[in-house]
Design a protein around this motif. Structure first.
Motif, PDB file in Angstrom:
ATOM      1  N   PHE A   1     -64.792 -70.025 -70.219  1.00  0.00           N
ATOM      2  CA  PHE A   1     -65.199 -69.046 -71.230  1.00  0.00           C
ATOM      3  C   PHE A   1     -64.974 -67.627 -70.716  1.00  0.00           C
ATOM      4  O   PHE A   1     -64.406 -66.779 -71.417  1.00  0.00           O
ATOM      5  CB  PHE A   1     -66.671 -69.247 -71.590  1.00  0.00           C
ATOM      6  N   LEU A   2     -65.423 -67.358 -69.499  1.00  0.00           N
ATOM      7  CA  LEU A   2     -65.263 -66.023 -68.927  1.00  0.00           C
ATOM      8  C   LEU A   2     -63.794 -65.664 -68.757  1.00  0.00           C
ATOM      9  O   LEU A   2     -63.376 -64.529 -69.004  1.00  0.00           O
ATOM     10  CB  LEU A   2     -65.997 -65.933 -67.592  1.00  0.00           C
ATOM     11  N   ARG A   3     -62.992 -66.641 -68.343  1.00  0.00           N
ATOM     12  CA  ARG A   3     -61.557 -66.406 -68.167  1.00  0.00           C
ATOM     13  C   ARG A   3     -60.896 -66.101 -69.505  1.00  0.00           C
ATOM     14  O   ARG A   3     -60.103 -65.164 -69.620  1.00  0.00           O
ATOM     15  CB  ARG A   3     -60.909 -67.637 -67.523  1.00  0.00           C
ATOM     16  N   ASN A   4     -61.214 -66.877 -70.526  1.00  0.00           N
ATOM     17  CA  ASN A   4     -60.580 -66.686 -71.829  1.00  0.00           C
ATOM     18  C   ASN A   4     -61.082 -65.452 -72.565  1.00  0.00           C
ATOM     19  O   ASN A   4     -60.439 -64.992 -73.505  1.00  0.00           O
ATOM     20  CB  ASN A   4     -60.795 -67.928 -72.700  1.00  0.00           C
ATOM     21  N   GLN A   5     -62.225 -64.917 -72.130  1.00  0.00           N
ATOM     22  CA  GLN A   5     -62.732 -63.669 -72.703  1.00  0.00           C
ATOM     23  C   GLN A   5     -62.208 -62.453 -71.955  1.00  0.00           C
ATOM     24  O   GLN A   5     -62.536 -61.315 -72.313  1.00  0.00           O
ATOM     25  CB  GLN A   5     -64.265 -63.661 -72.674  1.00  0.00           C
ATOM     26  N   GLY A   6     -61.414 -62.675 -70.917  1.00  0.00           N
ATOM     27  CA  GLY A   6     -60.887 -61.566 -70.126  1.00  0.00           C
ATOM     28  C   GLY A   6     -61.915 -60.965 -69.188  1.00  0.00           C
ATOM     29  O   GLY A   6     -61.718 -59.872 -68.660  1.00  0.00           O
ATOM     30  N   MET A   7     -63.019 -61.661 -68.961  1.00  0.00           N
ATOM     31  CA  MET A   7     -64.059 -61.164 -68.065  1.00  0.00           C
ATOM     32  C   MET A   7     -63.892 -61.678 -66.641  1.00  0.00           C
ATOM     33  O   MET A   7     -64.536 -61.171 -65.713  1.00  0.00           O
ATOM     34  CB  MET A   7     -65.440 -61.579 -68.593  1.00  0.00           C
ATOM     35  N   LEU A   8     -63.049 -62.680 -66.486  1.00  0.00           N
ATOM     36  CA  LEU A   8     -62.798 -63.264 -65.174  1.00  0.00           C
ATOM     37  C   LEU A   8     -61.298 -63.368 -64.998  1.00  0.00           C
ATOM     38  O   LEU A   8     -60.607 -63.964 -65.828  1.00  0.00           O
ATOM     39  CB  LEU A   8     -63.439 -64.655 -65.089  1.00  0.00           C
ATOM     40  N   ARG A   9     -60.787 -62.749 -63.933  1.00  0.00           N
ATOM     41  CA  ARG A   9     -59.350 -62.752 -63.681  1.00  0.00           C
ATOM     42  C   ARG A   9     -58.987 -63.927 -62.790  1.00  0.00           C
ATOM     43  O   ARG A   9     -59.787 -64.377 -61.966  1.00  0.00           O
ATOM     44  CB  ARG A   9     -58.915 -61.445 -63.030  1.00  0.00           C
ATOM     45  N   ALA A  10     -57.751 -64.401 -62.954  1.00  0.00           N
ATOM     46  CA  ALA A  10     -57.289 -65.517 -62.126  1.00  0.00           C
ATOM     47  C   ALA A  10     -57.304 -65.159 -60.654  1.00  0.00           C
ATOM     48  O   ALA A  10     -57.465 -66.024 -59.790  1.00  0.00           O
ATOM     49  CB  ALA A  10     -55.891 -65.940 -62.563  1.00  0.00           C
ATOM     50  N   SER A  11     -57.138 -63.868 -60.357  1.00  0.00           N
ATOM     51  CA  SER A  11     -57.085 -63.420 -58.966  1.00  0.00           C
ATOM     52  C   SER A  11     -58.463 -63.147 -58.373  1.00  0.00           C
ATOM     53  O   SER A  11     -58.589 -62.848 -57.185  1.00  0.00           O
ATOM     54  CB  SER A  11     -56.235 -62.142 -58.869  1.00  0.00           C
ATOM     55  N   ASP A  12     -59.518 -63.244 -59.204  1.00  0.00           N
ATOM     56  CA  ASP A  12     -60.870 -62.968 -58.705  1.00  0.00           C
ATOM     57  C   ASP A  12     -61.279 -63.977 -57.634  1.00  0.00           C
ATOM     58  O   ASP A  12     -60.970 -65.170 -57.735  1.00  0.00           O
ATOM     59  CB  ASP A  12     -61.892 -63.026 -59.842  1.00  0.00           C
ATOM     60  N   GLU A  13     -61.986 -63.486 -56.630  1.00  0.00           N
ATOM     61  CA  GLU A  13     -62.554 -64.375 -55.627  1.00  0.00           C
ATOM     62  C   GLU A  13     -63.919 -64.844 -56.135  1.00  0.00           C
ATOM     63  O   GLU A  13     -64.866 -64.066 -56.206  1.00  0.00           O
ATOM     64  CB  GLU A  13     -62.722 -63.662 -54.287  1.00  0.00           C
ATOM     65  N   ILE A  14     -63.990 -66.128 -56.518  1.00  0.00           N
ATOM     66  CA  ILE A  14     -65.242 -66.683 -57.019  1.00  0.00           C
ATOM     67  C   ILE A  14     -66.091 -67.087 -55.825  1.00  0.00           C
ATOM     68  O   ILE A  14     -65.709 -67.956 -55.039  1.00  0.00           O
ATOM     69  CB  ILE A  14     -64.976 -67.894 -57.929  1.00  0.00           C
ATOM     70  N   THR A  15     -67.236 -66.437 -55.683  1.00  0.00           N
ATOM     71  CA  THR A  15     -68.093 -66.700 -54.520  1.00  0.00           C
ATOM     72  C   THR A  15     -69.186 -67.725 -54.800  1.00  0.00           C
ATOM     73  O   THR A  15     -69.836 -68.203 -53.869  1.00  0.00           O
ATOM     74  CB  THR A  15     -68.734 -65.387 -54.032  1.00  0.00           C
ATOM     75  N   GLY A  16     -69.388 -68.067 -56.076  1.00  0.00           N
ATOM     76  CA  GLY A  16     -70.404 -69.064 -56.379  1.00  0.00           C
ATOM     77  C   GLY A  16     -70.438 -69.428 -57.845  1.00  0.00           C
ATOM     78  O   GLY A  16     -70.163 -68.588 -58.708  1.00  0.00           O
ATOM     79  N   VAL A  17     -70.727 -70.701 -58.121  1.00  0.00           N
ATOM     80  CA  VAL A  17     -70.958 -71.182 -59.480  1.00  0.00           C
ATOM     81  C   VAL A  17     -72.205 -72.055 -59.408  1.00  0.00           C
ATOM     82  O   VAL A  17     -72.165 -73.167 -58.884  1.00  0.00           O
ATOM     83  CB  VAL A  17     -69.773 -71.999 -60.028  1.00  0.00           C
ATOM     84  N   ASP A  18     -73.329 -71.543 -59.900  1.00  0.00           N
ATOM     85  CA  ASP A  18     -74.607 -72.226 -59.756  1.00  0.00           C
ATOM     86  C   ASP A  18     -75.147 -72.659 -61.117  1.00  0.00           C
ATOM     87  O   ASP A  18     -75.366 -71.824 -62.000  1.00  0.00           O
ATOM     88  CB  ASP A  18     -75.626 -71.310 -59.064  1.00  0.00           C
TER      89      ASP A  18
END
Length: 295
Positions: free
Chosen positions: A73-90
């Protein structure tokens, strides 16, 4: 919550998780003769998505793969970039929340003030300008064989699913050539697409040679999400809207609608379609074949 790993022993690498989905047998009403009707139904559950501590949205979902749904959802809304370093998904099941954390600081307060209610099932929501980001989309001119489309339609339509058990649900499948890879279901087709987007992001899967199949209508939202994911082909057994077709033509997406049995309609990307199968040799879809569609 740990992101799910691939399961090479199943027909699909990832499929709906029956352990996470709640099915209820309930009296749904009465039939034409006045007799009580008992049906199996899927329970909807709220899921609130946070990004770096900021509340973004609460979605109604069937409950499986909340991590993939949030990421997609965040990726498709343009709020999360493919290049972002994801540090956690809780994921907190008791609080029904997913918190996604990245190394990059984010603030989308202004963007989430503007909401567009879309035609997505279960009422989709797009934040900000729906068309934002499409100018940067460059889809590969991937060729599509009609033999792949026929094979995918026949297999997916007969795959055991939550829909066949309870109805009132949509399916979306990520495919490579004539092989389905990832199969997601949800009350809204946009949720199912977001789950696939989240899986692709977390696993680093390339979109260049993929086909996205959906049981839902080919609306503007579906086309935009597919393009934002970088997938060059979108196919559905359902109908389509004028704006959905227009956007597909604009971004160079191969768009296939009303794909059932021997027939389909190519709405965009005709030059990339390789007709390598005589439709007359394709078995007709049985009248009582698994899925119906929304024309």
């Amino acid at each position: 919550m740990q992101l799910a790993k691939l399961d090479d022993t199943s027909d699909y690498l990832i499929a709906p998780d029956p352990k996470a989905v709640r099915l209820t047998r309930a009296v749904a009403g009465t039939d034409h003769e006045g007799a009580a009707v008992v049906a199996t139904v899927v329970e909807e559950r709220p899921l609130t998505i946070f990004l770096n501590g900021q509340e973004i949205v609460t979605a109604m979902t069937i409950g499986d793969y909340p991590d993939y749904l949030a990421l997609g959802f965040l990726r498709n809304q343009g709020m999360l970039r493919a290049s972002d370093e994801i540090t956690g998904v809780d994921y907190d099941e008791e609080l029904e929340t997913v918190v996604v954390r990245t190394a990059r600081k984010t603030d989308y307060e202004e963007k989430i003030r503007k909401k567009t209610r879309t035609s997505g099932c279960a009422v989709g929501t797009v934040f900000g300008d729906m068309m934002a980001g499409l100018e940067d989309v460059s889809l590969p001119e991937t060729a599509v064989r009609t033999s792949w489309l026929y094979a995918l339609s026949a297999r997916i339509n007969r795959t055991p699913s939550l829909y066949l058990e309870a109805g009132a649900i949509h399916g979306t499948v990520l495919c490579h050539e004539d092989k389905p890879l990832v199969y997601m279901e949800d009350v809204g087709r946009h949720n199912a697409v977001d789950k696939i987007a989240g899986w692709m992001l977390s696993e680093g899967v390339s979109a260049d040679d993929k086909i996205l199949y959906t049981t839902g209508r080919l609306t503007s939202e579906m086309v935009i999400k597919t393009a934002m994911m970088g997938i060059p082909v979108l196919a559905s057994r359902s109908g389509f809207t004028a704006w959905g077709v227009e956007i597909a033509q604009q971004v160079g997406l191969t768009l296939i609608g009303r794909m059932k049995g021997q027939r389909f309609v190519c709405l965009s990307g005709e030059a990339r379609l390789i007709r390598d199968t005589d439709p007359a040799t394709v078995p007709l879809e049985p009248r009582r074949a698994g899925r119906k569609s929304a024309e």
